[in-house]
Design a protein around this motif. Structure first.
Motif, PDB file in Angstrom:
ATOM      1  N   ASN A 435       0.824  -1.211   0.000  1.00 35.31           N
ATOM      2  CA  ASN A 435       0.000   0.000   0.000  1.00 35.31           C
ATOM      3  C   ASN A 435       0.857   1.258   0.000  1.00 35.31           C
ATOM      4  O   ASN A 435       0.610   2.211  -0.756  1.00 35.31           O
ATOM      5  CB  ASN A 435      -0.906   0.020   1.235  1.00 35.31           C
ATOM      6  CG  ASN A 435      -2.011  -1.016   1.180  1.00 35.31           C
ATOM      7  OD1 ASN A 435      -2.324  -1.558   0.120  1.00 35.31           O
ATOM      8  ND2 ASN A 435      -2.605  -1.300   2.324  1.00 35.31           N
ATOM      9  N   MET A 436       1.860   1.278   0.862  1.00 33.70           N
ATOM     10  CA  MET A 436       2.687   2.467   0.981  1.00 33.70           C
ATOM     11  C   MET A 436       3.539   2.684  -0.274  1.00 33.70           C
ATOM     12  O   MET A 436       3.780   3.821  -0.689  1.00 33.70           O
ATOM     13  CB  MET A 436       3.581   2.367   2.215  1.00 33.70           C
ATOM     14  CG  MET A 436       2.801   2.321   3.549  1.00 33.70           C
ATOM     15  SD  MET A 436       1.650   3.724   3.779  1.00 33.70           S
ATOM     16  CE  MET A 436       0.063   2.973   3.331  1.00 33.70           C
ATOM     17  N   LYS A 437       3.975   1.602  -0.909  1.00 33.45           N
ATOM     18  CA  LYS A 437       4.715   1.748  -2.165  1.00 33.45           C
ATOM     19  C   LYS A 437       3.833   2.353  -3.254  1.00 33.45           C
ATOM     20  O   LYS A 437       4.322   3.141  -4.079  1.00 33.45           O
ATOM     21  CB  LYS A 437       5.250   0.385  -2.613  1.00 33.45           C
ATOM     22  CG  LYS A 437       6.423  -0.136  -1.782  1.00 33.45           C
ATOM     23  CD  LYS A 437       6.861  -1.513  -2.262  1.00 33.45           C
ATOM     24  CE  LYS A 437       8.025  -2.043  -1.433  1.00 33.45           C
ATOM     25  NZ  LYS A 437       8.428  -3.421  -1.852  1.00 33.45           N
ATOM     26  N   ARG A 438       2.566   1.982  -3.253  1.00 32.54           N
ATOM     27  CA  ARG A 438       1.639   2.542  -4.251  1.00 32.54           C
ATOM     28  C   ARG A 438       1.545   4.062  -4.101  1.00 32.54           C
ATOM     29  O   ARG A 438       1.543   4.798  -5.096  1.00 32.54           O
ATOM     30  CB  ARG A 438       0.263   1.883  -4.084  1.00 32.54           C
ATOM     31  CG  ARG A 438      -0.840   2.387  -5.011  1.00 32.54           C
ATOM     32  CD  ARG A 438      -0.623   2.015  -6.470  1.00 32.54           C
ATOM     33  NE  ARG A 438      -0.483   0.606  -6.719  1.00 32.54           N
ATOM     34  CZ  ARG A 438      -1.480  -0.264  -6.916  1.00 32.54           C
ATOM     35  NH1 ARG A 438      -2.731   0.163  -6.862  1.00 32.54           N
ATOM     36  NH2 ARG A 438      -1.229  -1.532  -7.173  1.00 32.54           N
ATOM     37  N   ILE A 439       1.487   4.534  -2.868  1.00 28.45           N
ATOM     38  CA  ILE A 439       1.419   5.984  -2.645  1.00 28.45           C
ATOM     39  C   ILE A 439       2.788   6.630  -2.882  1.00 28.45           C
ATOM     40  O   ILE A 439       2.876   7.748  -3.414  1.00 28.45           O
ATOM     41  CB  ILE A 439       0.908   6.297  -1.230  1.00 28.45           C
ATOM     42  CG1 ILE A 439      -0.480   5.677  -1.021  1.00 28.45           C
ATOM     43  CG2 ILE A 439       0.854   7.799  -0.989  1.00 28.45           C
ATOM     44  CD1 ILE A 439      -1.540   6.176  -1.981  1.00 28.45           C
ATOM     45  N   GLU A 440       3.846   5.955  -2.508  1.00 29.81           N
ATOM     46  CA  GLU A 440       5.195   6.496  -2.723  1.00 29.81           C
ATOM     47  C   GLU A 440       5.442   6.762  -4.203  1.00 29.81           C
ATOM     48  O   GLU A 440       6.176   7.701  -4.559  1.00 29.81           O
ATOM     49  CB  GLU A 440       6.236   5.521  -2.177  1.00 29.81           C
ATOM     50  CG  GLU A 440       7.687   5.927  -2.399  1.00 29.81           C
ATOM     51  CD  GLU A 440       8.088   7.194  -1.650  1.00 29.81           C
ATOM     52  OE1 GLU A 440       9.136   7.780  -2.009  1.00 29.81           O
ATOM     53  OE2 GLU A 440       7.369   7.587  -0.699  1.00 29.81           O
TER      54      GLU A 440
END
Length: 546
Positions: A435-440
Motif C-alpha cells: 500500500n505504501m509503495k503505491r502511494i510512494e
C-alpha cells in the motif's frame, strides 16, 4: 443486461412514466413512416399511464402477479409500451409459465403500436430463433424499424444492425456498414457499440456523454467528453431531494462550541483549503468539494441531515454532479443518493450506504447509479484532473482508494492514514508495504493529505512509508502486545434522557453490519521506527480478536 434492467434502462426511457418516485420527461414522438402504414404509436391516456406506473412499482416490490395485471390493464387502455412489458414476462417466466411464442405475439403487438424497444425485442427473437424460426431478414427489418432515433432508445437496434453486417447475418458481410451502425449507437452512448468499434480498430470519437443503462457500470476512458467527465444517468435515475430524519428529532448533536442541534436539523460548515477546494463538515467525517472549469465533485458526503449537494452548490457556480467515495463506510456514503452517480470500487458496492445502528428508522436509498473505478482511473472537472489511487490491500476497509489532485498537490486519503505517529494494521506487514509503495509512486505529486479526519502534512506519509519498509526488512524486531484495547464510548444524555452524539465523532455501537474484512488470526505485536509505532498481528500466535 438483466431483463428487468432492460425494462428500466430502455423501456422506461421516453415514456414519461413514474420511475423511482419521479416522472421522467417524455421523448419526442417518432416521425410517420417508421412503422407499418406510417402508424404513430397509440396515445397513452392518463389512466393507461397510471396502470403502467403501478405495474412497475409492483414488479419492483416482487409482486409479479399484481404487476402483470396492471400491465394488462395498461395494455387494454392503449398504452403503447404495455405489450412489451407483458412480452418480457413470457420471455423470462416472470410469475407465468415461460412461453417464447406468446412473448413473440406480445412483442409483435408492441411493434404494431410503434414501440421502439418492443420492436427491437421482436428483432432479437427472430435473430436468435426464440419462439419463431431463425429469420435474419425479418430480424433486420425489425432492427431497421427501431433504429431511426438518435438517442439511447434506438442504440440497441443500431448496434444489432452493426453486428449483422459485421457477421454477414442475413446480409452480405460489410464492415463499412457495420462501422456506420456501430458509430450511431456509440454516439448515443451505447457502450457495447463503442467496444465493437475498438475491436474493428476504429478511433473513438466521443461527442456525447456516456449513457448509464444499468445501475452499476465500470468506469471507462469514454467517460471523458471534450476533456470533462460526463455521464448521463438521467435515463435510470433522478437524484433525491431529501432524506427524512424526523424520527431523530429528539436526538441531539453536540457542536464544537457545546451547543446542541437536533439530529434532523441540517448543519453545514465549510472552509476553502485551496483554490476551488472546500473542506465541508456536516456530520460524520469531513468531506470535500473540488471545482474545475466545467463541473465540481464531492469526495465523500458524510451522514448528516440535509441535502449536502444543494449546500455544496452554494459554494461554487459549477454543477456538483458526482461524488467519489474513498471507501464504503456509512459516514462517507450515506448521502450518495443526492448525486447523479457515485464513483467507488466494485468491492465497496455491497456495503456502501448501509446505515449504522444510530440511524435506525431512517431510510437511505441505495439504488443510486454507481461507476466502478480501478487504480489509475481519471476524472476531469475541466482543467483539473483527479486520479484514483487504489490501495492493493486497503487496511481501513476493503476497496479503499485515495484521490490524487496534482493541480493542487493534494492527496485525499479517506481514512487510510488516521493517526500521525502510529498505524494499527488489520493486514499483513507485506500488504502494508505494498500500500505504501503505491502511494510512494506519486509522492512527488502531493505536499499535503486531506483525510476524513482533516489535514495531514505530507511528511506524515513519509513516516508511514519508512515504517512500512522497516517492517519487511530483516532488521525489524517487535514486541508482543497485551490484549488489544477495545474501543469504548460512553453514551451521553441530556438531563431529561435524550441521547447526545458529538458531531464528527464515532458513536457507540456504530459499525457496518456484515463487514467483509477478515482479521488475520494471531497475537498483536508492535514495533517502532523513528518514533512511529506499528501495531500488527503475528500469525500463529494466540488469537486476540478485535
Amino acid at each position: 443486461m438483466k431483463q428487468w434492467e432492460k425494462i428500466i434502462a430502455t423501456a422506461c426511457v421516453g415514456t414519461g412514466l413514474l420511475w423511482m418516485g419521479t416522472v421522467l420527461p417524455a421523448q419526442a414522438a417518432p416521425a410517420a413512416g417508421h412503422f407499418a402504414n406510417g402508424a404513430m404509436p397509440h396515445r397513452r391516456s392518463f389512466l393507461a399511464r397510471a396502470f403502467l406506473d403501478k405495474g412497475i412499482a409492483a414488479y419492483k416490490s416482487g409482486n409479479y402477479t399484481l404487476a402483470l395485471q396492471y400491465f394488462h390493464d395498461a395494455d387494454e387502455h392503449g398504452h403503447s409500451k404495455a405489450s412489451r412489458y407483458i412480452g418480457l414476462y413470457y420471455e423470462n417466466g416472470y410469475g407465468v409459465e415461460k412461453n417464447l411464442k406468446t412473448a413473440v405475439q406480445w412483442y409483435t403487438k408492441a411493434m404494431q403500436r410503434g414501440d421502439v424497444t418492443g420492436t427491437y425485442y421482436l428483432g432479437h427473437m427472430y435473430e436468435d430463433g426464440l419462439g419463431v424460426a431463425v429469420d435474419y431478414t425479418r430480424a433486420r427489418e425489425m432492427y431497421e424499424k427501431a433504429s431511426y432515433r438518435s438517442d439511447i432508445i434506438s442504440a440497441p437496434a443500431q448496434n444489432a444492425l452493426g453486428r449483422m453486417y459485421e457477421k454477414g447475418e442475413g446480409v452480405p458481410a460489410n464492415l463499412s456498414m457495420a462501422r456506420q451502425w456501430y458509430e450511431k449507437a456509440s454516439m448515443a452512448g451505447y457502450e457495447e457499440a463503442t467496444d465493437a468499434l475498438v475491436r474493428l480498430g476504429e478511433p473513438i470519437r466521443v461527442t456525447t456523454p456516456r449513457v448509464m443503462t444499468q445501475r452499476v457500470m465500470a468506469g471507462r476512458s469514454t467517460n471523458i467528453v471534450n476533456g470533462v467527465t460526463q455521464i448521463d444517468s438521467s435515463y435510470i435515475w433522478k437524484p433525491i431531494q431529501s432524506i427524512n430524519f424526523s424520527s431523530k428529532h429528539d436526538v441531539f448533536i453536540k457542536n464544537s462550541d457545546g451547543s446542541l442541534t437536533p439530529m434532523d436539523e441540517p448543519w453545514f460548515d465549510a472552509e476553502e483549503i485551496a483554490p476551488g477546494t472546500w473542506k465541508i463538515q456536516s456530520d460524520g467525517d469531513y468531506c470535500y468539494l473540488l471545482e474545475g472549469d466545467s463541473i465540481a465533485v464531492m469526495i465523500d458526503c458524510g451522514y448528516g441531515a440535509g441535502n449536502i449537494r444543494q449546500y455544496a452548490e452554494t459554494l461554487t457556480t459549477k454543477p456538483v454532479k458526482y461524488v467519489i467515495n474513498t471507501h464504503y463506510h456509512f459516514d462517507h456514503t450515506a448521502n450518495d443518493a443526492y448525486f447523479d452517480a457515485a464513483f467507488m470500487t466494485a468491492e465497496s458496492i455491497p456495503y456502501a450506504t448501509v446505515p449504522y445502528t444510530s440511524f435506525s428508522g431512517i431510510t437511505f436509498p441505495r439504488d443510486y447509479p454507481v461507476i466502478t473505478v480501478t487504480d489509475g482511473y481519471t476524472l476531469n472537472l475541466g482543467n483539473r484532473e483527479l486520479k484514483i489511487i487504489a490501495f492493493p490491500h486497503s487496511n481501513h476497509t476493503l476497496g479503499g482508494i485515495a484521490i490524487l489532485d496534482k493541480s493542487r498537490r493534494i492527496l485525499f486519503s479517506g481514512d487510510e492514514f488516521l493517526f500521525p505517529s502510529k498505524a494499527e494494521l488489520n493486514i499483513s506487514l507485506e500488504d502494508f508495504a505494498k500500500n505504501m509503495k503505491r502511494i510512494e509512486n506519486v509522492r512527488s505529486d502531493f505536499d499535503v493529505l486531506y483525510a476524513g479526519t482533516g489535514k495531514k502534512d505530507g511528511t506524515m506519509f513519509d513516516q508511514y512509508y519508512q515504517a512500512a519498509m522497516y517492517g519487511i526488512s530483516p532488521q525489524m524486531t517487535y514486541t508482543l502486545s497485551d490484549k488489544t484495547q477495545k474501543r469504548t464510548e460512553t453514551l451521553e444524555k441530556t438531563a431529561d434522557g435524550h441521547i447526545i452524539y458529538t458531531r464528527g465523532s464515532v458513536r457507540p455501537d456504530d459499525q457496518t453490519e456484515n463487514a467483509p474484512e477478515k482479521i488475520p488470526q494471531g497475537q498483536r505485536a508492535t514495533y517502532t521506527y523513528n518514533g512511529f509505532t506499528v501495531s500488527f498481528i503475528v500469525p500463529g500466535k494466540a488469537t486476540d480478536t478485535k
